[in-house]
Scaffold this active site. Sequence first.
Site, mmCIF file in Angstrom:
data_model
loop_
_atom_site.group_PDB
_atom_site.id
_atom_site.type_symbol
_atom_site.label_atom_id
_atom_site.label_comp_id
_atom_site.label_asym_id
_atom_site.label_seq_id
_atom_site.Cartn_x
_atom_site.Cartn_y
_atom_site.Cartn_z
ATOM 1 N N CYS A 77 0.812 -1.221 0.000
ATOM 2 C CA CYS A 77 0.000 0.000 0.000
ATOM 3 C C CYS A 77 0.846 1.272 0.000
ATOM 4 O O CYS A 77 0.639 2.172 -0.812
ATOM 5 C CB CYS A 77 -0.983 -0.011 1.157
ATOM 6 S SG CYS A 77 -0.232 -0.034 2.799
ATOM 7 N N HIS A 131 -2.374 0.836 6.883
ATOM 8 C CA HIS A 131 -2.759 0.817 5.468
ATOM 9 C C HIS A 131 -2.999 2.243 4.994
ATOM 10 O O HIS A 131 -3.445 3.099 5.758
ATOM 11 C CB HIS A 131 -4.028 -0.024 5.285
ATOM 12 C CG HIS A 131 -4.359 -0.280 3.852
ATOM 13 N ND1 HIS A 131 -3.571 -1.049 3.027
ATOM 14 C CD2 HIS A 131 -5.390 0.150 3.095
ATOM 15 C CE1 HIS A 131 -4.115 -1.088 1.820
ATOM 16 N NE2 HIS A 131 -5.224 -0.359 1.833
ATOM 17 N N HIS A 147 -5.896 1.997 -3.970
ATOM 18 C CA HIS A 147 -4.868 1.500 -3.056
ATOM 19 C C HIS A 147 -4.404 0.130 -3.520
ATOM 20 O O HIS A 147 -5.028 -0.489 -4.386
ATOM 21 C CB HIS A 147 -5.411 1.425 -1.621
ATOM 22 C CG HIS A 147 -6.577 0.507 -1.449
ATOM 23 N ND1 HIS A 147 -6.608 -0.463 -0.488
ATOM 24 C CD2 HIS A 147 -7.763 0.402 -2.112
ATOM 25 C CE1 HIS A 147 -7.754 -1.121 -0.550
ATOM 26 N NE2 HIS A 147 -8.471 -0.610 -1.531
#
Length: 181
Positions: A77, A131, A147
């Site tokens: 990510c 994340h 993402h």
Amino acid sequence: MMRKMLLTVFCTVSFGIVQAQTVPTVTNDLTDVPTVTSNEVSFYDQIPLVKNVINYAKEHLSVRYRSGGTTTRGFDCSGFTRFCFNKFGISLPHSSAAQGNVGAAVDKESAQPGDLILFKGHSSGGNRIGHVGLITEVIGDRIKFIHSAWNGGVRYDYLSASYYQHRYMGIRRVVHLLAEK
């Protein structure tokens, strides 16, 4: 110094364009009731850097997830967001937690395309950033982001999905970092 000055001039001109593009409609012929519609374009959408970063990110849809990945052979990510912003001169650290400390914090209601969106990791019970994604669209209270997810690679998701709602940590604005160089 010259970049700051040019960015300031561009932003000022862009704001004027946005104001000029807001055109109300006069009446609705069927009911003679005035209706107001707007061709208003977000001020933030007028900054070419944001459009460029988002378009570049979109070019990498479906690239596979790879733990620690920072190239088109596979991204994690933060490797993905770092890769996209780096192409346009904004350096981000390669860690979602570290990216959560870059730029300026922004309220969810003020989110704009080009902002980073941060989440807890796999455990929704924790309190650490694990994340990160890039906001691509904000319509009302719906936030769409791109993402690199472990279960699908580079893809779109919405903050309104319960998985992300429970893990939401915050939003950071980083595009202004280019002007500071």
